[in-house]
Design an enzyme around this catalytic site. Sequence first.
Site, PDB file in Angstrom:
ATOM      1  N   GLN A   1       0.976  -1.300   0.089  1.00 10.73           N
ATOM      2  CA  GLN A   1       0.058   0.163   0.107  1.00 10.73           C
ATOM      3  C   GLN A   1       0.905   1.316  -0.056  1.00 10.73           C
ATOM      4  OE1 GLN A   1      -3.540  -0.706   2.923  1.00 10.73           O
ATOM      5  NE2 GLN A   1      -1.868  -2.141   3.539  1.00 10.73           N
TER       6      GLN A   1
ATOM      7  N   HIS B   1      -1.396   1.608  -4.226  1.00  7.83           N
ATOM      8  CA  HIS B   1      -1.915   3.005  -4.101  1.00  7.83           C
ATOM      9  C   HIS B   1      -0.953   3.983  -4.944  1.00  7.83           C
ATOM     10  CE1 HIS B   1      -4.038   1.684  -0.012  1.00  7.83           C
ATOM     11  NE2 HIS B   1      -4.620   1.449  -0.923  1.00  7.83           N
TER      12      HIS B   1
ATOM     13  N   CYS C   1      -4.719  14.104 -19.922  1.00  7.55           N
ATOM     14  CA  CYS C   1      -4.688  13.227 -20.959  1.00  7.55           C
ATOM     15  C   CYS C   1      -4.111  11.755 -20.352  1.00  7.55           C
ATOM     16  CB  CYS C   1      -3.483  13.440 -22.067  1.00  7.55           C
ATOM     17  SG  CYS C   1      -1.806  13.712 -21.428  1.00  7.55           S
TER      18      CYS C   1
ATOM     19  N   GLY D   1       2.781  -4.687   8.854  1.00  2.00           N
ATOM     20  CA  GLY D   1       2.919  -3.235   9.010  1.00  2.00           C
ATOM     21  C   GLY D   1       1.779  -2.470   8.326  1.00  2.00           C
TER      22      GLY D   1
HETATM   23  P1  OAD Z   1      -1.216   2.838   8.817  1.00  2.00           P
HETATM   24  O1  OAD Z   1      -0.480   4.165   9.293  1.00  2.00           O
HETATM   25  O2  OAD Z   1      -2.839   2.801   8.872  1.00  2.00           O
HETATM   26  O3  OAD Z   1      -0.723   1.745   9.677  1.00  2.00           O
HETATM   27  C1  OAD Z   1       0.614   1.486   9.957  1.00  2.00           C
HETATM   28  C2  OAD Z   1       0.660   0.299  10.875  1.00  2.00           C
HETATM   29  O4  OAD Z   1       1.963  -0.240  11.053  1.00  2.00           O
HETATM   30  C3  OAD Z   1       0.099   0.373  12.136  1.00  2.00           C
HETATM   31  O5  OAD Z   1      -0.786  -0.794  12.507  1.00  2.00           O
HETATM   32  C4  OAD Z   1       1.344   0.265  13.155  1.00  2.00           C
HETATM   33  O6  OAD Z   1       0.953  -0.283  14.354  1.00  2.00           O
HETATM   34  C5  OAD Z   1       2.190  -0.417  12.404  1.00  2.00           C
HETATM   35  N1  OAD Z   1       3.638  -0.278  12.736  1.00  2.00           N
HETATM   36  C6  OAD Z   1       4.092   0.776  13.052  1.00  2.00           C
HETATM   37  N2  OAD Z   1       5.223   0.404  13.303  1.00  2.00           N
HETATM   38  C7  OAD Z   1       5.720  -0.531  12.651  1.00  2.00           C
HETATM   39  C8  OAD Z   1       6.772  -1.293  12.628  1.00  2.00           C
HETATM   40  N3  OAD Z   1       8.118  -1.017  13.109  1.00  2.00           N
HETATM   41  N4  OAD Z   1       6.735  -2.756  12.196  1.00  2.00           N
HETATM   42  C9  OAD Z   1       5.560  -3.235  12.046  1.00  2.00           C
HETATM   43  N5  OAD Z   1       4.412  -2.312  11.826  1.00  2.00           N
HETATM   44  C10 OAD Z   1       4.664  -1.100  12.442  1.00  2.00           C
HETATM   45  O7  OAD Z   1      -0.637   2.307   7.293  1.00  2.00           O
HETATM   46  P2  OAD Z   1      -1.460   1.539   6.235  1.00  2.00           P
HETATM   47  O8  OAD Z   1      -2.014   0.484   6.905  1.00  2.00           O
HETATM   48  O9  OAD Z   1      -0.494   1.141   5.258  1.00  2.00           O
HETATM   49  O10 OAD Z   1      -3.485   5.113   1.531  1.00  2.00           O
HETATM   50  O11 OAD Z   1      -2.396   2.562   5.728  1.00  2.00           O
HETATM   51  C11 OAD Z   1      -3.246   2.179   4.453  1.00  2.00           C
HETATM   52  C12 OAD Z   1      -3.694   3.309   3.644  1.00  2.00           C
HETATM   53  O12 OAD Z   1      -3.865   4.415   4.444  1.00  2.00           O
HETATM   54  C13 OAD Z   1      -2.103   3.886   3.080  1.00  2.00           C
HETATM   55  O13 OAD Z   1      -1.772   3.215   2.091  1.00  2.00           O
HETATM   56  C14 OAD Z   1      -2.711   5.195   2.607  1.00  2.00           C
HETATM   57  C15 OAD Z   1      -3.452   5.527   4.089  1.00  2.00           C
HETATM   58  O14 OAD Z   1      -4.314   6.632   3.991  1.00  2.00           O
HETATM   59  C16 OAD Z   1      -3.736   6.408   0.850  1.00  2.00           C
HETATM   60  O15 OAD Z   1      -3.035   7.294   1.032  1.00  2.00           O
HETATM   61  C17 OAD Z   1      -4.743   5.858  -0.422  1.00  2.00           C
END
Ligand code: OAD
Length: 246
Positions: free
Chosen positions: A108, A126, A137, A193
């Site tokens: 993502q 994404h 275009c 993550g």
């Molecule tokens: P989030 O910011 O929602 O979640 C990040 C996750 O990573 C959380 O559950 C944390 O607990 C975890 N985390 C933090 N540090 C970590 C580490 N060192 N190792 C493993 N995990 C860790 O991010 P996404 O789930 O990627 O979309 O969010 C999904 C989408 O929401 C993104 O792609 C973006 C956002 O809005 C768009 O912009 C369309």
Amino acid sequence: MQLASEPSISDELRRRFSSARRVLVLTGAGVSAESGVPTFRGGGNSAVWKGMPFDVISSARMVERDLPAVWEWFDYRRGLLQELKPNPAHNEISAWQDRFSEFTLVTQNIDGLHQKARSRDVIELHGSIWRVRCVGCHSRFEILSTQPRAEACPDCGDPVRPDVVLFGEMLPAGVFEQAAAAAANCDLCFVIGTSALVYPAASLPDIARVVGAFVCEVNPEKTPLSDLCDESLMGRAGEVLPLISR
Ligand code: OAD
């Protein structure tokens, strides 16, 4: 020596890891956290830019209303990312690619750090912060970090925007379908993550579960997926992933 906080890897997961043939890895912002990329959610916080929640500044409505403000946010993020390097989690996932007969990495993230760690054929659900797209275009162009970005499309002169999926927008045609097909065919699935709150990405582990794959989550915090997974490894990806193949 084992640190007290290190999660232990079950024998079941080790067995699955050594016998798996078709592996799917889904990553989110947390996989890049140890490189210095701020996550959107987690730790009870939610990202804000100049007083605006990230899902407002990163939205289709904002592109229509105030494209320069959207650019300001993405230029800021690109500036942050420019200097950052892949961490052990990216490197480990990259090494897994050559280990399994079929391997699909779905992210993502728009930061390009998996590619910097030499992962190949990454499915970017994404989009990418390193590309722009013409609003007229729809031509796409790469942005090299050292270049100032173009304001207008060199083909037609219309404004360009980040080639990323914003809130209120569809995923690029075919991209989710490709990821879903890999999920429906995998025997081992890692979810690393991600807060597992944003769909359709968050449905990929469900697809894997339905076809009987072993699903393992790596995250220091609980998510809506944690109790549904076969194994939930509570820890930082850069520390936990190297333990799995050890
Ligand atoms: P989030 O910011 O929602 O979640 C990040 C996750 O990573 C959380 O559950 C944390 O607990 C975890 N985390 C933090 N540090 C970590 C580490 N060192 N190792 C493993 N995990 C860790 O991010 P996404 O789930 O990627 O979309 O969010 C999904 C989408 O929401 C993104 O792609 C973006 C956002 O809005 C768009 O912009 C369309």
